[in-house]
Design an enzyme around this catalytic site. Structure first.
Site, PDB file in Angstrom:
ATOM      1  N   SER A 693       0.801  -1.228   0.000  1.00 60.68           N
ATOM      2  CA  SER A 693       0.000   0.000   0.000  1.00 60.68           C
ATOM      3  C   SER A 693       0.836   1.283   0.000  1.00 60.68           C
ATOM      4  O   SER A 693       0.293   2.375  -0.147  1.00 60.68           O
ATOM      5  CB  SER A 693      -0.939   0.014   1.214  1.00 60.68           C
ATOM      6  OG  SER A 693      -0.196   0.043   2.408  1.00 60.68           O
ATOM      7  N   LYS A 736      -6.502   3.690   8.807  1.00 62.11           N
ATOM      8  CA  LYS A 736      -5.542   4.633   8.222  1.00 62.11           C
ATOM      9  C   LYS A 736      -6.070   6.057   8.266  1.00 62.11           C
ATOM     10  O   LYS A 736      -5.332   7.007   8.575  1.00 62.11           O
ATOM     11  CB  LYS A 736      -5.220   4.222   6.785  1.00 62.11           C
ATOM     12  CG  LYS A 736      -4.416   2.918   6.698  1.00 62.11           C
ATOM     13  CD  LYS A 736      -4.169   2.504   5.260  1.00 62.11           C
ATOM     14  CE  LYS A 736      -3.342   1.225   5.190  1.00 62.11           C
ATOM     15  NZ  LYS A 736      -3.094   0.774   3.814  1.00 62.11           N
TER      16      LYS A 736
END
Length: 787
Positions: A693, A736
């Protein structure tokens, strides 16, 4: 017969010997016979001592019946001892604690007393060995065969004599030795044995032995016949009565009379009263019958008793009364936990279905989330809301399948598995059963506990769960199973398939503040003895503790810091012995907790070249991840540091390749990679990092370093990068975004395919950050780079 003293001279004879005499009672020792003897008379002991001091030879002769009956004093040896006996050799002598002597002797040869030797300390005599008269060979062989045949017949019906003795005797060629060897293995009368020993005619000895063997065989057969007749006449009732009387006598002797019978009677009543499955009842009664027939001190009886105790102590049909008031259940859940909307909704749905259907299979819920978000405490809250008992089983570090399913009863110390043990403790068969840390199980040579859980957590199978120890089907379908885990990928896929996964994400700053105010502060005030005293925390103080002293997705460390402040307040109260108001404000937090542990905002103070804010997911929740890149004069070498995993290194290589392929669009020299080395570093180098990611983050950092364009310091991004510049979806978006919000980020770039995940994030967080959705790298560059 004449008697002489030792000093008197006599005619010498080489075959004659002077040796001590050992008088025997009811024992005839034959040549070639080894026998232990117990000696207590003084003269006999002195004679043994004399024999041991010389050549270990001693004369073994039986006393007459009159002498043997005199136990008070030594008999008159000269009148009461047999004239013919056996010269023996002393093999071993042992003095016993009571003063007696145990001696092991071996017969050597038959001998006759010629004359006695007078001695005050012991009796001795001059003896001469005797042999057998000659016999015709044909007659001797015929008698030998008849004796061997009769002896073999006797050995076959008497198991106490080893079968190998037949071969040993048959191999003997000396008739006299054969006679002595066979005679030593029979329990003839002492008079018959003596007669056999004294007979000097070999023919008569052999005939006498044959007749004695045949007579002994008939006697033995008759004894066996009598035993069988008596045994056949004794019916079952008489046998039981006889055995029970023996048991009672033994118990009376041991002082435990009546205990065993009372216990068995009580146990039988418990089995009859206990409501259990038909299979369990049948098994319990069968085992009880076995137990009644066993001695109470038998080890196997203890095993069977323990097994029956387990069966009757289990809650086969006992249940807690389940609360079916949805409104009240919802209120209890809200009282115990702040937020957690989705898990609460699922519990209330289950209660609603239970109201409509009497019998519903218990759901298997799996709470997945970072540490400290309240997974285990939520399971406890579910138990309180539904009115059930709560059972918790920690699976962290469990690596033995027997921990779940138990050991078979063949093993010493076997017990049921933890599932059955926990149900016994709870006393009901429908508790809320929390399987904590289900992702922390491991496996080794003893088996895989996760495989054993497949049956436990399968609603289609767990109504017939079979524990190895009980070996009975037990119904687990009424149990509400709740498992907890930090990460989902550590749980085997077949086990995941049996559970309904509910994610518990990290808390926002606002949620943490409310949890501290409503739950944590009142709890710690009570635990630290401050209840009733004026202790308060301002909103700014709680915020300071959250931002400057903790860095977590949950609230566990937050509770520790609040507890630390409460302890210091308690110390002040005890030390100064006077009450005062304690109002904890922002400026006083440092006084109690010391210097700040973390920066309030983790982002850079200004826009910089080659430094980009990435977003990472960890077991503790989301984290801000700074990525740095430098373009240094060199030969095109790409270096990655910061303890990066293989996937992250591959993402860095893909980012470099993408930048090289887009040199025209980015206004970079075509051969820039030949003149520059690129170094990519992710700080906090001691912590391992991996995952795809960070692809977009590393690519923008490289572009910034090569083009010398700074990156906005208030923007963060996440997404996997392909060689063609596409931004692929990632996991853990909620964590996140919460981490970005916590770190003061204002803009977040996310993949377009993750747009659907924004629905799970609270509006309060989304209102503070700008979400930029991109599908390609070209769309992200204008938002990230300063023009």
């Amino acid at each position: 017969m004449k008697f002489f003293t030792q000093n008197e001279s006599n005619e010498s004879n080489e075959s004659m010997v002077i040796i001590p005499i050992l008088p025997l009672r009811d024992v005839v020792v034959f040549p070639y016979m080894v026998i232990p003897l117990f000696i207590g008379k003084t003269k006999s002991i002195n004679g043994l001592v004399e024999a041991m001091a010389k050549d270990k030879k001693i004369f073994l002769a039986i006393e007459t019946i009159t002498a043997a009956g005199n136990k008070k004093k030594d008999p008159d040896v000269k009148k009461n001892i047999s004239n013919i006996g056996t010269i023996g050799s002393v093999l071993q002598i042992l003095k016993l604690p009571d003063g007696n002597i145990k001696v092991l002797v071996e017969g050597k040869t038959r001998a006759e007393i010629v004359r006695f030797i007078n001695n005050d300390k012991f009796v001795s005599a001059e003896v001469i060995p005797i042999g057998d008269s000659e016999i015709e060979t044909t007659e001797a062989e015929a008698l030998r065969r008849s004796i061997l045949k009769s002896f073999e017949k006797y050995v076959r019906i008497n198991p106490s004599i080893p079968k190998e003795l037949i071969k040993n005797v048959a191999s003997l060629t000396d008739y006299s030795q054969m006679t002595d060897t066979i005679a030593s293995h029979f329990s003839f009368k002492a008079a018959d044995k003596l007669k056999l020993l004294e007979e000097k005619s070999l023919s008569k000895r052999l005939n006498l032995l044959l007749s004695l063997i045949d007579m002994e065989t008939e006697i033995f057969k008759m004894e066996n016949k009598i035993k069988e007749t008596v045994k056949g006449k004794m019916d079952k009732a008489q046998k039981h009565y006889y055995l029970n009387e023996q048991i009672k006598a033994l118990q009376k002797e041991m002082g435990t009379e009546g205990d065993s019978g009372d216990e068995l009677k009580e146990l039988e009543e418990q089995i009859n009263k206990k409501k259990m499955s038909e299979e369990a009842e049948k098994k319990a009664k069968h085992e009880f019958l076995k137990l009644k027939k066993m001695a109470s001190m038998s080890p196997e009886a203890a095993v069977i008793r323990n097994y029956i105790d387990w069966i009757i102590s289990l809650p086969w049909y006992e249940q807690s009364k389940v609360l079916k008031n949805i409104t009240k259940a919802g209120k209890i859940l809200d009282e115990d936990h702040y937020g957690l909307k989705k898990p609460k909704e699922r519990i209330l749905e289950y209660l609603a279905v239970q109201l409509l259907i009497k019998k519903v299979r218990g759901p298997i819920l799996c709470f997945v989330g970072p540490p400290g978000v309240g997974k285990t405490s939520l399971a406890k809250s579910v138990a309180r809301a539904t009115g059930r008992k709560f059972v918790r089983l920690s699976l962290g570090g469990v690596r033995d399948e027997a921990e779940i399913r138990g050991h078979r009863r063949t093993y010493i110390g076997a017990m049921p598995g933890k599932v059955i043990q926990s149900l016994k403790k709870s006393g009901v068969n429908n508790p809320v059963f929390c399987l904590d840390e289900v992702d922390k199980m491991s496996m080794d040579f003893r088996g895989d506990p996760s495989s054993a859980l497949l049956e436990v957590l399968d609603p289609e199978q767990n109504n017939t769960f079979n524990d190895h120890y009980l070996d009975l089907d037990y119904d687990l379908s009424d149990i509400l199973f709740i498992t907890t885990a930090n990460v989902l990928h550590e749980i085997p896929l077949p086990l995941q398939d049996r559970m309904e996964v509910i994610r518990l994400h990290g808390y926002t700053e606002e949620e943490k503040r409310n949890i501290a105010k409503i739950f944590l502060i009142p709890k710690q005030i009570k635990l630290n003895g401050l209840k009733g005293r004026k202790v308060s925390f301002s909103k700014d103080a709680i915020t300071t503790i959250i931002n400057r002293y903790t860095k977590e997705a949950g609230v566990r460390n937050l509770e520790r810091e609040i507890a630390s402040i409460c302890r210091k307040i308690a110390k002040q109260i005890v030390k100064k012995k006077k009450e005062k108001n304690f109002n904890i404000i922002k400026t006083s937090v440092k006084k109690y907790l010391g210097i700040y542990k973390y920066k309030q905002n983790q982002i850079e103070d200004k826009n910089q070249i080659g430094i980009v804010n990435g977003l990472a997911w960890t077991q503790a929740g989301g984290e801000l991840l700074t990525v740095e890149a430098l373009a240094i004069k060199g030969k095109g070498k790409v270096t990655t540091t910061g303890k990066l995993g293989d996937v992250m290194k591959e993402s860095a290589s893909a980012a470099v390749s993408y930048v090289r392929s887009r040199y025209k669009t980015l206004n970079i020299a075509e051969n820039f990679y030949e003149k520059f080395d690129i170094h990519i570093h992710v700080p906090e180098g001691a912590i391992p990092k991996d995952g795809p990611s960070a692809g977009i983050t590393m690519c923008i950092a490289i572009i910034s370093a090569v083009t010398k364009k700074p990156v906005y310091n208030n923007i963060a991004m996440t997404g996997e990068l392909t060689l063609r510049g596409r931004i692929l979806p990632i996991g853990g978006l909620k964590e996140k975004i919460i981490a970005a919000h916590r770190g003061g980020i204002k803009k977040i770039i996310i993949p377009q395919e993750n747009e659907k995940d924004l629905k799970e994030i609270s509006k309060a967080i989304l209102s503070t950050v700008e979400i930029i959705i991109v599908e390609h790298m070209d769309e992200a560059l204008p938002h990230a780079l300063v023009s």
